[in-house]
Design an enzyme around this catalytic site. Structure first.
Site, mmCIF file in Angstrom:
data_model
loop_
_atom_site.group_PDB
_atom_site.id
_atom_site.type_symbol
_atom_site.label_atom_id
_atom_site.label_comp_id
_atom_site.label_asym_id
_atom_site.label_seq_id
_atom_site.Cartn_x
_atom_site.Cartn_y
_atom_site.Cartn_z
ATOM 1 N N LEU A 44 21.600 44.451 -49.977
ATOM 2 C CA LEU A 44 20.650 43.281 -50.271
ATOM 3 C C LEU A 44 20.228 43.051 -51.454
ATOM 4 C CD1 LEU A 44 18.425 45.207 -47.375
ATOM 5 C CD2 LEU A 44 20.290 43.562 -47.163
ATOM 6 N N THR A 155 38.344 32.385 -54.501
ATOM 7 C CA THR A 155 37.730 31.187 -54.839
ATOM 8 C C THR A 155 38.772 30.142 -55.074
ATOM 9 O OG1 THR A 155 36.139 30.041 -56.091
ATOM 10 C CG2 THR A 155 37.107 31.870 -57.181
ATOM 11 N N SER A 190 34.592 30.890 -65.683
ATOM 12 C CA SER A 190 33.247 31.711 -65.765
ATOM 13 C C SER A 190 33.485 32.883 -65.590
ATOM 14 C CB SER A 190 32.268 30.902 -64.714
ATOM 15 O OG SER A 190 32.514 31.617 -63.348
ATOM 16 N N TYR A 192 32.223 34.920 -63.682
ATOM 17 C CA TYR A 192 32.153 35.174 -62.040
ATOM 18 C C TYR A 192 33.657 34.741 -61.499
ATOM 19 C CZ TYR A 192 32.577 33.270 -57.382
ATOM 20 O OH TYR A 192 33.104 33.013 -56.320
ATOM 21 N N LYS A 196 37.102 37.243 -59.653
ATOM 22 C CA LYS A 196 37.994 37.059 -58.518
ATOM 23 C C LYS A 196 39.522 37.150 -58.786
ATOM 24 C CE LYS A 196 34.520 35.582 -55.395
ATOM 25 N NZ LYS A 196 34.456 36.356 -54.196
HETATM 26 P P1 NAD Z 1 25.492 35.255 -51.062
HETATM 27 O O1 NAD Z 1 25.052 35.665 -52.455
HETATM 28 O O2 NAD Z 1 24.818 34.682 -50.078
HETATM 29 O O3 NAD Z 1 26.025 36.959 -50.084
HETATM 30 C C1 NAD Z 1 26.596 37.669 -51.025
HETATM 31 C C2 NAD Z 1 26.203 39.152 -50.163
HETATM 32 O O4 NAD Z 1 26.757 40.219 -50.761
HETATM 33 C C3 NAD Z 1 24.566 39.194 -50.525
HETATM 34 O O5 NAD Z 1 23.845 39.538 -49.183
HETATM 35 C C4 NAD Z 1 24.530 40.590 -51.541
HETATM 36 O O6 NAD Z 1 23.426 41.387 -51.196
HETATM 37 C C5 NAD Z 1 25.909 41.377 -51.112
HETATM 38 N N1 NAD Z 1 26.471 42.007 -52.112
HETATM 39 C C6 NAD Z 1 26.686 41.576 -53.565
HETATM 40 N N2 NAD Z 1 27.219 42.832 -53.902
HETATM 41 C C7 NAD Z 1 27.203 43.831 -53.311
HETATM 42 C C8 NAD Z 1 27.536 45.263 -53.316
HETATM 43 N N3 NAD Z 1 28.117 45.720 -54.412
HETATM 44 N N4 NAD Z 1 27.620 45.931 -52.346
HETATM 45 C C9 NAD Z 1 27.028 45.361 -51.058
HETATM 46 N N5 NAD Z 1 26.611 44.321 -50.849
HETATM 47 C C10 NAD Z 1 26.790 43.571 -51.907
HETATM 48 O O7 NAD Z 1 27.016 34.546 -51.052
HETATM 49 P P2 NAD Z 1 27.781 33.596 -50.236
HETATM 50 O O8 NAD Z 1 27.685 32.244 -50.697
HETATM 51 O O9 NAD Z 1 27.738 34.173 -48.901
HETATM 52 O O10 NAD Z 1 29.341 34.014 -50.659
HETATM 53 C C11 NAD Z 1 30.003 35.081 -50.099
HETATM 54 C C12 NAD Z 1 31.468 35.213 -50.802
HETATM 55 O O11 NAD Z 1 32.171 33.998 -50.379
HETATM 56 C C13 NAD Z 1 31.406 35.679 -52.186
HETATM 57 O O12 NAD Z 1 32.528 36.527 -52.441
HETATM 58 C C14 NAD Z 1 31.743 34.264 -52.719
HETATM 59 O O13 NAD Z 1 32.290 34.437 -54.001
HETATM 60 C C15 NAD Z 1 32.649 33.534 -51.746
HETATM 61 N N6 NAD Z 1 32.611 32.010 -51.962
HETATM 62 C C16 NAD Z 1 31.315 31.346 -51.633
HETATM 63 C C17 NAD Z 1 31.410 29.873 -51.555
HETATM 64 C C18 NAD Z 1 30.182 29.369 -51.525
HETATM 65 O O14 NAD Z 1 30.135 28.024 -51.781
HETATM 66 N N7 NAD Z 1 28.868 29.887 -51.127
HETATM 67 C C19 NAD Z 1 32.507 29.333 -52.008
HETATM 68 C C20 NAD Z 1 33.560 30.014 -52.063
HETATM 69 C C21 NAD Z 1 33.664 31.677 -52.042
HETATM 70 N N1 USQ Z 2 27.686 20.356 -60.277
HETATM 71 C C1 USQ Z 2 27.205 19.321 -60.484
HETATM 72 N N2 USQ Z 2 25.780 19.031 -60.306
HETATM 73 C C2 USQ Z 2 25.029 19.999 -59.458
HETATM 74 C C3 USQ Z 2 25.536 21.223 -59.384
HETATM 75 C C4 USQ Z 2 27.141 21.271 -59.680
HETATM 76 O O1 USQ Z 2 27.634 18.325 -61.210
HETATM 77 O O2 USQ Z 2 23.901 20.114 -59.568
HETATM 78 C C5 USQ Z 2 29.119 20.424 -60.342
HETATM 79 C C6 USQ Z 2 29.625 21.797 -61.417
HETATM 80 O O3 USQ Z 2 29.642 21.350 -62.591
HETATM 81 C C7 USQ Z 2 31.076 22.154 -60.693
HETATM 82 C C8 USQ Z 2 31.158 21.313 -59.464
HETATM 83 O O4 USQ Z 2 30.060 20.652 -59.010
HETATM 84 O O5 USQ Z 2 32.135 21.044 -61.339
HETATM 85 C C9 USQ Z 2 30.814 22.632 -58.548
HETATM 86 O O6 USQ Z 2 29.937 23.437 -58.919
HETATM 87 P P1 USQ Z 2 29.045 24.327 -57.791
HETATM 88 O O7 USQ Z 2 28.018 25.049 -58.506
HETATM 89 O O8 USQ Z 2 28.685 23.577 -56.581
HETATM 90 O O9 USQ Z 2 30.329 25.463 -57.397
HETATM 91 P P2 USQ Z 2 30.785 26.861 -58.483
HETATM 92 O O10 USQ Z 2 30.037 26.882 -59.622
HETATM 93 O O11 USQ Z 2 32.309 26.463 -58.523
HETATM 94 O O12 USQ Z 2 30.779 27.860 -57.288
HETATM 95 C C10 USQ Z 2 30.426 27.678 -55.795
HETATM 96 C C11 USQ Z 2 30.288 29.200 -55.388
HETATM 97 C C12 USQ Z 2 31.074 30.233 -55.773
HETATM 98 C C13 USQ Z 2 32.773 29.518 -55.109
HETATM 99 C C14 USQ Z 2 32.814 28.279 -55.672
HETATM 100 C C15 USQ Z 2 34.011 27.566 -55.120
HETATM 101 O O13 USQ Z 2 28.963 29.418 -55.950
HETATM 102 O O14 USQ Z 2 31.021 31.414 -54.931
HETATM 103 O O15 USQ Z 2 33.710 30.672 -55.550
HETATM 104 O O16 USQ Z 2 31.954 27.199 -55.361
HETATM 105 S S1 USQ Z 2 35.143 26.768 -56.297
HETATM 106 O O17 USQ Z 2 34.300 25.890 -56.904
HETATM 107 O O18 USQ Z 2 36.361 26.131 -55.402
HETATM 108 O O19 USQ Z 2 35.703 27.669 -57.230
#
Ligand code: NAD
Ligand code: USQ
Length: 404
Positions: A44, A155, A190, A192, A196
């Site tokens: 959480l 990612t 980044s 982050y 990955k």
């Molecule tokens: P989110 O922040 O909504 O959910 C992540 C969850 O993991 C949270 O509930 C958090 O409490 C839990 N968590 C984090 N660290 C933990 C730990 N050490 N132990 C136990 N629980 C932990 O994120 P999301 O958007 O649902 O993303 C989920 C996964 O998908 C991530 O790995 C993210 O990198 C990947 N991802 C997300 C997106 C996106 O656009 N949201 C895109 C590509 C990849």
């Molecule tokens: N961007 C804008 N305006 C905004 C927000 C974002 O121009 O208001 C641009 C960013 O600069 C970037 C692109 O849109 O070039 C994507 O940004 P984002 O914030 O939507 O996504 P990102 O930071 O890449 O991260 C998100 C998730 C991450 C996941 C990733 C997939 O938070 O967990 O890994 O998307 S990917 O982009 O394919 O790496």
């Protein structure tokens, strides 16, 4: 066939790490609905980040305990809940011994690129949390469930934006007369996204060294909020981040349009990424589980359905907003990130389609419903948290107490 895989799935035990998050909650409910036995593991900590930064999801989400109780009442299905941090190996070991998962879906990481670029402390936290957490999962699988299939969320950002086509995980290279198939080059941008990359290397190594089975899902940016299950009751509603730290491109633009904030295009807006609907996230994860990797295999799927530039998204949201009578305007914001703003981008994504993915492409209907959804909750929007406030160049060692 899909019917056969669903049939054989019945009763299969799936641990969903990060199951209280955006992708994880939707996936946990979808798998539960399909007949899998699901346990949510989550610390959480994401709810804590929100509190610490003074941000909140657009949607009023209830506690994980209430969510689970409501799901049980509505579906008659049980969801187990194990609250703890996977960086604590004793906790994770107990979770594995008590639940005995046959597959682990690992969403449980700090997933925001801006969050990882706030200050040194957040950068180190992100890499520690993500890399050590995943290492612990790998050790737990080896020790307690060596047959268990790891489905790990990676990612598309691991690849960066190279000036050649992006392949699915591996590329065949001809060098000085010899040929080999090698991991595709990684150029994350980044701390982050780099976490990955480090995870992928650790997983690939343990598949080879210990014979683990794993699928790395290199997911693009996810958009949307509703899945059939989360739409069943207001207490099952998913989170929807719109703030400058956790909000992602298309979701942010829809919320911005709904509240009359200009759409925040960073820099030139030619930044192109893979995108997918959250209804496809849950489908892809299920397909990976139903078709597990072999022992010793490190499989990589590129998980997205369409490519868009930021300008493409701004145009689509402007058009859809105007149809609803909203006045939508896009502005160029100085780019807080260090990234290419005009570049070649062509990424393969055929492996999930071959397994049977039926994509929900971005449509007027989806934009309409997301905009209406954002309008419904618009009184919860804090306008002051929309602009980006985290700079890739200004990150320093001094702790930032006000990352707003
Ligand atoms: P989110 O922040 O909504 O959910 C992540 C969850 O993991 C949270 O509930 C958090 O409490 C839990 N968590 C984090 N660290 C933990 C730990 N050490 N132990 C136990 N629980 C932990 O994120 P999301 O958007 O649902 O993303 C989920 C996964 O998908 C991530 O790995 C993210 O990198 C990947 N991802 C997300 C997106 C996106 O656009 N949201 C895109 C590509 C990849
Ligand atoms: N961007 C804008 N305006 C905004 C927000 C974002 O121009 O208001 C641009 C960013 O600069 C970037 C692109 O849109 O070039 C994507 O940004 P984002 O914030 O939507 O996504 P990102 O930071 O890449 O991260 C998100 C998730 C991450 C996941 C990733 C997939 O938070 O967990 O890994 O998307 S990917 O982009 O394919 O790496």
């Amino acid at each position: 066939t899909r019917a056969e895989s669903e049939e054989s799935a019945k009763g299969k035990k799936i641990m969903v790490i990060g199951g209280d998050g955006y992708c994880g909650w939707a996936t946990a409910l979808h798998l539960s609905k399909q007949g899998y036995q699901v346990a949510i593991v989550d610390s959480l900590v994401r709810r804590l980040f929100d509190q610490q930064l003074g941000i909140d999801t657009l949607t009023p989400i209830v506690s994980i305990q209430k969510r689970i109780k409501r799901w049980n009442q509505i579906s008659g299905k049980q969801l187990d809940l194990l609250v703890g941090d996977i960086c604590d190996f004793d906790f994770l070991a107990e979770a594995f011994k008590s639940f005995e998962p046959e597959a682990v879906v690992h969403f449980g990481e700090q997933r925001s690129a801006p969050y990882s670029m706030i200050d040194r402390g957040r950068a180190v936290y992100t890499q520690h949390n993500n890399v050590i957490g995943t290492l612990n999962v790998l050790f737990a699988i080896k020790e307690f469930s060596p047959e268990c299939h790891l489905v790990k969320l990676g990612t598309m950002g691991e690849y960066g934006t190279p000036n050649i086509d992006i392949e699915e995980g591996y590329i065949t290279i001809n060098h000085n007369g010899r040929t080999d198939t090698l991991p595709y080059p990684k150029q994350a941008s980044s701390f982050y996204h780099l976490s990955k990359v480090h995870d992928s290397h650790n997983i690939a190594f343990t598949c080879k060294a210990w014979g683990l089975r794993a699928t790395d899902l290199n997911q693009g940016v996810v958009y949307g909020v509703m899945t059939p299950e989360t739409a069943m009751h207001e207490e099952l509603i998913n989170r929807l981040d719109y703030d400058g730290v956790f909000g992602t491109a298309l979701n942010r633009f829809c919320v911005q349009a709904a509240v009359g904030h200009p759409l925040t295009v960073y820099g030139k807006g030619g930044q192109t990424r893979g995108y997918l609907d959250i209804r496809d996230t849950v489908q892809c994860v299920e397909l990976a589980i139903a078709n597990p990797a072999n022992r010793g295999e490190f499989r990589v799927f590129n998980q997205f359905t369409e490519q868009f530039s930021v300008n493409d998204l701004a145009k689509a949201v402007t058009k859809a907003g105007e149809k609803l009578g909203l006045e939508v305007r896009a502005i160029s914001v100085p780019n807080p990130r260090v990234e290419a703003e005009e570049h070649y981008y062509n990424a393969k994504h055929t492996k999930l389609t071959e397994l049977g993915l039926q994509p929900h492409f971005l449509s007027d209907g989806l934009l309409d419903s997301l905009l209406n959804f954002a309008m419904k909750y618009s009184d919860r929007v804090d306008m002051a948290r929309i602009m980006p406030a985290v700079s890739w160049k200004k990150i320093g060692v001094k702790p930032r107490t006000d990352a707003s």
